[in-house]
Design a protein around this motif. Structure first.
Motif, mmCIF file in Angstrom:
data_model
loop_
_atom_site.group_PDB
_atom_site.id
_atom_site.type_symbol
_atom_site.label_atom_id
_atom_site.label_comp_id
_atom_site.label_asym_id
_atom_site.label_seq_id
_atom_site.Cartn_x
_atom_site.Cartn_y
_atom_site.Cartn_z
ATOM 1 N N ALA A 131 91.733 -36.331 1.326
ATOM 2 C CA ALA A 131 91.953 -37.283 2.419
ATOM 3 C C ALA A 131 90.794 -37.244 3.400
ATOM 4 C CB ALA A 131 93.265 -36.968 3.125
ATOM 5 N N ALA A 132 90.279 -36.040 3.672
ATOM 6 C CA ALA A 132 89.160 -35.898 4.602
ATOM 7 C C ALA A 132 87.900 -36.552 4.063
ATOM 8 C CB ALA A 132 88.907 -34.418 4.889
ATOM 9 N N LYS A 133 87.728 -36.538 2.741
ATOM 10 C CA LYS A 133 86.531 -37.123 2.134
ATOM 11 C C LYS A 133 86.450 -38.627 2.370
ATOM 12 C CE LYS A 133 85.201 -36.013 -2.041
ATOM 13 N NZ LYS A 133 83.764 -35.674 -1.889
ATOM 14 N N LEU A 134 87.590 -39.282 2.537
ATOM 15 C CA LEU A 134 87.582 -40.714 2.811
ATOM 16 C C LEU A 134 86.945 -41.027 4.162
ATOM 17 C CD1 LEU A 134 91.118 -41.772 1.522
ATOM 18 C CD2 LEU A 134 88.926 -42.482 0.569
ATOM 19 N N GLN A 135 86.894 -40.041 5.042
ATOM 20 C CA GLN A 135 86.352 -40.237 6.382
ATOM 21 C C GLN A 135 84.888 -39.802 6.498
ATOM 22 O OE1 GLN A 135 89.110 -38.587 9.375
ATOM 23 N NE2 GLN A 135 90.640 -38.475 7.752
ATOM 24 N N HIS A 136 84.318 -39.328 5.401
ATOM 25 C CA HIS A 136 82.939 -38.854 5.420
ATOM 26 C C HIS A 136 82.164 -39.396 4.213
ATOM 27 C CE1 HIS A 136 85.235 -35.910 7.805
ATOM 28 N NE2 HIS A 136 84.126 -35.783 8.514
ATOM 29 N N ARG A 137 80.864 -39.358 4.326
ATOM 30 C CA ARG A 137 80.001 -39.792 3.239
ATOM 31 C C ARG A 137 79.551 -38.587 2.427
ATOM 32 N NH1 ARG A 137 76.883 -45.224 4.536
ATOM 33 N NH2 ARG A 137 78.502 -46.232 5.761
ATOM 34 N N ASP A 138 79.568 -38.723 1.108
ATOM 35 C CA ASP A 138 79.259 -37.612 0.216
ATOM 36 C C ASP A 138 77.757 -37.373 0.083
ATOM 37 O OD1 ASP A 138 81.916 -37.119 -0.391
ATOM 38 O OD2 ASP A 138 81.906 -38.393 -2.174
ATOM 39 N N ARG A 139 77.399 -36.139 -0.171
ATOM 40 C CA ARG A 139 76.062 -35.799 -0.633
ATOM 41 C C ARG A 139 75.998 -36.139 -2.117
ATOM 42 N NH1 ARG A 139 72.455 -34.049 3.498
ATOM 43 N NH2 ARG A 139 73.702 -33.022 5.110
ATOM 44 N N LEU A 140 75.056 -36.974 -2.495
ATOM 45 C CA LEU A 140 75.040 -37.480 -3.866
ATOM 46 C C LEU A 140 74.679 -36.412 -4.895
ATOM 47 C CD1 LEU A 140 73.291 -40.933 -3.303
ATOM 48 C CD2 LEU A 140 75.744 -40.481 -3.588
ATOM 49 N N GLU A 163 64.175 -36.934 0.371
ATOM 50 C CA GLU A 163 63.365 -36.764 1.572
ATOM 51 C C GLU A 163 64.210 -36.931 2.833
ATOM 52 O OE1 GLU A 163 60.096 -36.190 4.057
ATOM 53 O OE2 GLU A 163 60.260 -35.859 1.889
ATOM 54 N N THR A 164 65.140 -37.882 2.802
ATOM 55 C CA THR A 164 65.962 -38.178 3.980
ATOM 56 C C THR A 164 67.092 -37.178 4.171
ATOM 57 O OG1 THR A 164 65.491 -40.547 3.761
ATOM 58 C CG2 THR A 164 67.398 -39.926 5.100
ATOM 59 N N HIS A 165 67.789 -36.853 3.088
ATOM 60 C CA HIS A 165 69.023 -36.067 3.217
ATOM 61 C C HIS A 165 68.901 -34.631 2.690
ATOM 62 C CE1 HIS A 165 71.195 -39.630 4.475
ATOM 63 N NE2 HIS A 165 70.712 -40.284 3.446
ATOM 64 N N GLY A 166 67.818 -34.341 1.985
ATOM 65 C CA GLY A 166 67.639 -33.001 1.461
ATOM 66 C C GLY A 166 68.585 -32.694 0.309
ATOM 67 N N LEU A 167 68.565 -31.442 -0.117
ATOM 68 C CA LEU A 167 69.449 -30.974 -1.189
ATOM 69 C C LEU A 167 70.144 -29.688 -0.723
ATOM 70 C CD1 LEU A 167 67.052 -31.448 -4.264
ATOM 71 C CD2 LEU A 167 68.896 -32.980 -3.541
ATOM 72 N N PRO A 168 71.010 -29.796 0.275
ATOM 73 C CA PRO A 168 71.659 -28.592 0.815
ATOM 74 C C PRO A 168 72.579 -27.928 -0.203
ATOM 75 C CG PRO A 168 72.693 -30.571 1.694
ATOM 76 C CD PRO A 168 71.475 -31.025 0.956
ATOM 77 N N ARG A 169 72.660 -26.619 -0.109
ATOM 78 C CA ARG A 169 73.521 -25.841 -1.003
ATOM 79 C C ARG A 169 74.917 -25.701 -0.405
ATOM 80 N NH1 ARG A 169 72.412 -22.392 -4.996
ATOM 81 N NH2 ARG A 169 70.195 -22.319 -4.448
ATOM 82 N N TRP A 170 75.942 -26.030 -1.206
ATOM 83 C CA TRP A 170 77.326 -25.868 -0.766
ATOM 84 C C TRP A 170 78.015 -24.735 -1.523
ATOM 85 C CZ3 TRP A 170 80.683 -30.304 1.398
ATOM 86 C CH2 TRP A 170 79.965 -30.983 2.393
#
Length: 268
Positions: A131-140, A163-170
């Motif tokens: 449900a929370a994911k519907l309120q946020h944009r995913d890291r592709l 370049e814009t969003h990076g590749l953060p580690r989750w």
């Protein structure tokens, strides 16, 4: 001084959007708290809040302000005018009925994934997170749908997104190296579907496939997610991918037929 190729913007509009984003982050806030959060003066913050309130975008409860239901109405309008949503929803519903897990219809905008629609299958888990994911944009780069979309984009566009969003580690499984990501995207293009193997959340897997129009333009992606106890072995590696690719193909065909119907109607 404005750079030659930089589009002109209105500072007041930019500030208003920052106020809106801040209220979404804070849930609700008074003038002082909002001004401190944004680094603005209280008078400037108050003026923007009053303007947004008069436009029906913000409501006031006591001394606090919060976003109004008008955003819900606008969001529903945007969603329902999307051809991907119109055509994809029935197929996503069928997929959820068949598989019993969460099924997602995702599009890309500004380098992030937007969940246009998702539905819970009968045996799915993780309701609060989904449900929370519907309120946020995913890291592709860390979702199955996201990687499916990236695989259908030009390399230059993927590089721009990195370049814009990076590749953060989750998680320890998240791809954070650009070369590894491009190698993975090549494999996805070859086989036609993407995996998320605990790259977003440990214990959660997903399979996704891109959805493209007849010209090859990627419109979005379809995915199924579930716990590793369900998405394992042949189910994860063969059965679900086959079902996902088939469903994505049905959506693509129906989108193309819808577009052709519009052309026929205009050719009378």
């Amino acid at each position: 001084m404005t750079e030659p190729n930089t589009p002109r913007t209105l500072k007041t509009v930019t500030t208003a959007t920052e106020v809106i984003d801040a209220l979404a982050t804070l849930d609700s806030a008074g003038v002082t708290a909002l001004a401190d959060h944004l680094g603005l003066s209280k008078s400037t913050t108050y003026t923007h809040l009053q303007t947004l309130e008069s436009a029906g975008l913000v409501t006031k409860h006591g001394t606090d302000y919060q976003l109004s239901y008008k955003f819900l109405q606008l969001g529903e309008y945007v969603k329902h005018r999307s051809l991907l949503y119109q055509v994809g929803k029935p197929e996503v519903d069928r997929l959820a009925d068949d598989i019993g897990q969460y099924c997602h219809l995702v599009s890309e905008e500004n380098g992030r994934g937007v969940n246009l629609y998702k539905i819970r299958g009968e045996t799915a888990v993780g309701d609060e997170y989904q449900a929370a994911k519907l309120q946020h944009r995913d890291r592709l780069h860390m979702t199955a749908a996201g990687k499916a979309i990236l695989s259908a984009l030009e390399r230059e566009r993927v590089e721009e997104i990195i370049e814009t969003h990076g590749l953060p580690r989750w998680t320890e499984h998240t791809i954070t190296d650009p070369d590894e990501l491009f190698e993975t995207l090549s494999e996805i293009r070859e086989r036609g579907y993407a995996y998320n193997d605990e790259e977003e959340i440990e214990g959660l897997r997903a399979v996704g496939a891109p959805i493209c129009d007849r010209e090859g333009l990627v419109l979005g992606a379809l995915s199924v997610s579930g716990p590793t106890s369900f998405l394992k072995g042949g189910t994860f590696r063969q059965a679900i991918p086959e079902r996902i690719v088939s469903a994505a193909n049905v959506i693509e065909v129906n989108i193309n037929m819808s577009k052709q119907s519009d052309k026929l109607a205009g050719d009378q």
